[in-house]
Design a protein around this motif. Structure first.
Motif, PDB file in Angstrom:
ATOM      1  N   ARG A 152      50.566   1.486  34.024  1.00  0.00           N
ATOM      2  CA  ARG A 152      49.267   1.256  33.370  1.00  0.00           C
ATOM      3  C   ARG A 152      48.123   1.778  34.229  1.00  0.00           C
ATOM      4  N   ARG A 153      48.200   1.520  35.533  1.00  0.00           N
ATOM      5  CA  ARG A 153      47.135   2.012  36.406  1.00  0.00           C
ATOM      6  C   ARG A 153      47.083   3.533  36.403  1.00  0.00           C
ATOM      7  N   ASP A 154      48.267   4.147  36.515  1.00  0.00           N
ATOM      8  CA  ASP A 154      48.312   5.611  36.503  1.00  0.00           C
ATOM      9  C   ASP A 154      47.812   6.168  35.179  1.00  0.00           C
ATOM     10  N   PHE A 155      48.196   5.488  34.091  1.00  0.00           N
ATOM     11  CA  PHE A 155      47.786   5.964  32.771  1.00  0.00           C
ATOM     12  C   PHE A 155      46.267   5.896  32.620  1.00  0.00           C
ATOM     13  N   ALA A 156      45.685   4.778  33.033  1.00  0.00           N
ATOM     14  CA  ALA A 156      44.223   4.634  32.938  1.00  0.00           C
ATOM     15  C   ALA A 156      43.514   5.687  33.791  1.00  0.00           C
ATOM     16  N   ALA A 157      44.034   5.920  34.988  1.00  0.00           N
ATOM     17  CA  ALA A 157      43.418   6.921  35.864  1.00  0.00           C
ATOM     18  C   ALA A 157      43.542   8.311  35.272  1.00  0.00           C
ATOM     19  N   ASN A 158      44.717   8.633  34.724  1.00  0.00           N
ATOM     20  CA  ASN A 158      44.926   9.962  34.147  1.00  0.00           C
ATOM     21  C   ASN A 158      44.077  10.174  32.904  1.00  0.00           C
ATOM     22  N   VAL A 159      43.991   9.151  32.054  1.00  0.00           N
ATOM     23  CA  VAL A 159      43.158   9.273  30.853  1.00  0.00           C
ATOM     24  C   VAL A 159      41.709   9.505  31.232  1.00  0.00           C
ATOM     25  N   SER A 160      41.235   8.733  32.211  1.00  0.00           N
ATOM     26  CA  SER A 160      39.840   8.902  32.653  1.00  0.00           C
ATOM     27  C   SER A 160      39.590  10.314  33.148  1.00  0.00           C
ATOM     28  N   HIS A 161      40.554  10.836  33.922  1.00  0.00           N
ATOM     29  CA  HIS A 161      40.398  12.186  34.463  1.00  0.00           C
ATOM     30  C   HIS A 161      40.427  13.232  33.348  1.00  0.00           C
ATOM     31  N   GLU A 162      41.370  13.087  32.425  1.00  0.00           N
ATOM     32  CA  GLU A 162      41.505  14.076  31.356  1.00  0.00           C
ATOM     33  C   GLU A 162      40.317  14.056  30.409  1.00  0.00           C
ATOM     34  N   LEU A 163      39.760  12.867  30.147  1.00  0.00           N
ATOM     35  CA  LEU A 163      38.594  12.783  29.281  1.00  0.00           C
ATOM     36  C   LEU A 163      37.344  13.304  29.978  1.00  0.00           C
ATOM     37  N   LYS A 164      37.280  13.094  31.282  1.00  0.00           N
ATOM     38  CA  LYS A 164      36.081  13.500  32.017  1.00  0.00           C
ATOM     39  C   LYS A 164      35.880  15.012  31.988  1.00  0.00           C
ATOM     40  N   THR A 165      36.980  15.767  32.002  1.00  0.00           N
ATOM     41  CA  THR A 165      36.859  17.225  32.073  1.00  0.00           C
ATOM     42  C   THR A 165      36.184  17.815  30.833  1.00  0.00           C
ATOM     43  N   PRO A 166      36.687  17.576  29.601  1.00  0.00           N
ATOM     44  CA  PRO A 166      36.000  18.164  28.440  1.00  0.00           C
ATOM     45  C   PRO A 166      34.634  17.548  28.172  1.00  0.00           C
ATOM     46  N   VAL A 167      34.495  16.239  28.436  1.00  0.00           N
ATOM     47  CA  VAL A 167      33.183  15.616  28.213  1.00  0.00           C
ATOM     48  C   VAL A 167      32.150  16.204  29.159  1.00  0.00           C
ATOM     49  N   GLY A 168      32.517  16.363  30.422  1.00  0.00           N
ATOM     50  CA  GLY A 168      31.597  16.982  31.381  1.00  0.00           C
ATOM     51  C   GLY A 168      31.254  18.407  30.994  1.00  0.00           C
ATOM     52  N   ALA A 169      32.260  19.155  30.522  1.00  0.00           N
ATOM     53  CA  ALA A 169      32.010  20.534  30.105  1.00  0.00           C
ATOM     54  C   ALA A 169      31.057  20.586  28.915  1.00  0.00           C
ATOM     55  N   LEU A 170      31.242  19.659  27.962  1.00  0.00           N
ATOM     56  CA  LEU A 170      30.349  19.628  26.802  1.00  0.00           C
ATOM     57  C   LEU A 170      28.913  19.316  27.207  1.00  0.00           C
ATOM     58  N   LEU A 171      28.737  18.374  28.119  1.00  0.00           N
ATOM     59  CA  LEU A 171      27.378  18.042  28.581  1.00  0.00           C
ATOM     60  C   LEU A 171      26.719  19.241  29.255  1.00  0.00           C
ATOM     61  N   LEU A 172      27.481  19.915  30.105  1.00  0.00           N
ATOM     62  CA  LEU A 172      26.936  21.068  30.816  1.00  0.00           C
ATOM     63  C   LEU A 172      26.594  22.196  29.849  1.00  0.00           C
ATOM     64  N   LEU A 173      27.474  22.447  28.878  1.00  0.00           N
ATOM     65  CA  LEU A 173      27.219  23.517  27.911  1.00  0.00           C
ATOM     66  C   LEU A 173      26.023  23.183  27.019  1.00  0.00           C
ATOM     67  N   ARG A 193      32.203  28.128  23.379  1.00  0.00           N
ATOM     68  CA  ARG A 193      32.824  27.347  24.454  1.00  0.00           C
ATOM     69  C   ARG A 193      32.802  25.856  24.126  1.00  0.00           C
ATOM     70  N   MET A 194      31.683  25.414  23.525  1.00  0.00           N
ATOM     71  CA  MET A 194      31.588  24.010  23.150  1.00  0.00           C
ATOM     72  C   MET A 194      32.629  23.652  22.099  1.00  0.00           C
ATOM     73  N   GLN A 195      32.872  24.554  21.177  1.00  0.00           N
ATOM     74  CA  GLN A 195      33.893  24.304  20.162  1.00  0.00           C
ATOM     75  C   GLN A 195      35.275  24.170  20.798  1.00  0.00           C
ATOM     76  N   LEU A 196      35.561  25.027  21.784  1.00  0.00           N
ATOM     77  CA  LEU A 196      36.852  24.945  22.465  1.00  0.00           C
ATOM     78  C   LEU A 196      37.023  23.613  23.192  1.00  0.00           C
ATOM     79  N   GLU A 197      35.986  23.180  23.903  1.00  0.00           N
ATOM     80  CA  GLU A 197      36.066  21.914  24.628  1.00  0.00           C
ATOM     81  C   GLU A 197      36.144  20.728  23.670  1.00  0.00           C
ATOM     82  N   ALA A 198      35.411  20.812  22.547  1.00  0.00           N
ATOM     83  CA  ALA A 198      35.469  19.744  21.553  1.00  0.00           C
ATOM     84  C   ALA A 198      36.865  19.669  20.937  1.00  0.00           C
ATOM     85  N   ALA A 199      37.468  20.829  20.694  1.00  0.00           N
ATOM     86  CA  ALA A 199      38.829  20.845  20.145  1.00  0.00           C
ATOM     87  C   ALA A 199      39.815  20.262  21.154  1.00  0.00           C
ATOM     88  N   ARG A 200      39.623  20.584  22.425  1.00  0.00           N
ATOM     89  CA  ARG A 200      40.486  20.029  23.466  1.00  0.00           C
ATOM     90  C   ARG A 200      40.346  18.515  23.538  1.00  0.00           C
TER      91      ARG A 200
END
Length: 401
Positions: A152-173, A193-200
């Protein structure tokens, strides 16, 4: 006359000597007995105690004041806590002696195992029984609980990391588009690029929803006849656009008219994930083959590619959530790292399994095996379909010193 008196006198002396010797032996035995009294009889366990201990879902050991094991459960012996009539774990022996001394209940956690990878965690409680110095040792196996907490701890950490990448990219774009509002070409480029990150991001959220749906213990809500030809056609059609972009040939072969019981949408998703992986990890202008066949009462869907293959040391881990053999390549292909985990749980949900053959540099074959109707799942498939729990035998045996 003198001879007869001498003989009588000698006999009397012998009789006195024998009596004295016997008396000395008796005195010696009495003294020896005082110095080394017979061992005290082992304390008897209260009536009904064995029945109570027999229903406890723990490893159970009863120790007397001589550090002898009076009772133990098979689980305690299997784990190496007890051998013959002795407690073999130093920490438990020390706690037992402390409880013998002051009668205070003590609790602790300890690890048992020959190696770090085989270690098991236990919550231990040592308490006096109140019967002639007997002490009760209870050890609850926490290994599975610790494993689930770690996941559970690993899953929460991995989800946070995976969500942070496209969300951060969308904010920057979005910020970039705002600053370049007068440059139509830049706006179009960044919007793409925003469409690609949103799709991801959308793909990741959808995979998380699917995984949460299939990884639970509950059975499928409703099983229906599912024609595998329709599953193959749908999965191939969904993957065709990505295959055409890499000029990858999709070939369908094997037995037709096979029907299994299950959820068609889940099976579509599982097969599509296998095909997507095969296309993504294969060079351009290669072939991906989807084959259907019957084997030992199972319908087997196999996806074979001519890609980079999986190193042998990684084969056991590729079905873990968010595990990637090549993280850099996964980022390029836009994978979420959940595809194979979903395949595994879909197979388990249907009473089947997923297997893999791979050779580095020569490609891979992933096979999804599903039981055909009127053929019950194998023992292995049934074991996979059940949540793993530590085996515990609650029966308790008596150890007579």
């Amino acid at each position: 006359m003198n001879i007869e008196m001498a003989a009588g006198l000698a006999g009397l002396v012998g009789l006195i000597g024998g009596f004295a010797t016997g008396l000395a032996i008796r005195v010696s035995e009495t003294a020896q007995g005082r110095r080394n009294p017979d061992p005290a009889p082992a304390p008897a366990l209260p009536q009904g105690l064995a029945a109570v201990l027999g229903v406890l879902p723990f490893s159970v050991v009863v120790v007397d004041r001589e550090d002898r094991v009076r009772r133990s459960s098979p689980a305690a012996r299997a784990l190496g806590m007890v051998k013959d009539d002795r407690l073999m774990v130093d920490e438990l022996l020390a706690l037992s002696r402390l409880v013998q001394r002051d009668g205070e209940i003590r609790e602790t956690e300890l690890q048992l195992g020959p190696t770090r990878h085989d270690t098991r965690w236990f919550a231990v409680r040592v308490a006096p029984l109140g019967v002639q110095g007997l002490v009760l040792v209870l050890a609850e196996d926490l290994t599975e609980l610790r494993r689930v907490e770690s996941i559970r701890r690993d899953f929460a950490a991995n989800v946070s990391h995976e969500l942070k990448t496209p969300v951060g990219a969308l904010l920057l774009l979005a910020e970039t588009v705002e600053t370049a509002a007068d440059d139509e070409e830049a706006v179009r480029r960044f919007a793409g690029r925003m469409q690609l990150e949103a799709a991801r991001l959308s793909s990741l959220v959808q995979d998380l929803i699917t995984l949460s749906h299939v990884q639970g213990d509950e059975p499928l809500a409703e099983e229906k006849p599912v024609p595998l030809d329709a599953v193959v056609a749908e999965a191939v059609d969904r993957a065709r656009m990505a295959a055409e972009a890499k000029e990858t040939e999709l070939v369908v072969t094997g037995a037709g008219d096979l029907v299994v019981l299950g959820d068609q949408e889940l099976l579509n998703t599982a097969l599509k994930n296998l095909i997507d992986n095969a296309v993504s990890y294969s060079p351009e202008r290669t072939r991906v083959t989807v084959e259907t066949r019957v084997l030992d009462g199972y319908a087997e869907l196999s996806v074979t590619d001519q890609g980079i293959g999986v190193p042998e040391r990684e084969l056991e881990r590729i079905f873990e959530r968010f595990y990637r053999v090549d993280p850099a390549r996964s980022r390029q292909t836009g994978g979420t790292g959940l595809g194979l985990a979903i395949v595994k749980h879909v197979a388990t949900k249907h009473g089947g399994e997923v297997t893999v053959w791979s050779k580095e540099g020569s490609g891979s074959t992933f096979s999804l095996r599903l039981p055909l109707p009127h053929h019950p799942p194998s023992a292995k498939a049934q074991a996979l379909a059940r949540p793993e729990r530590p085996s515990q035998d609650p029966s308790v045996r008596e150890d007579t010193p």
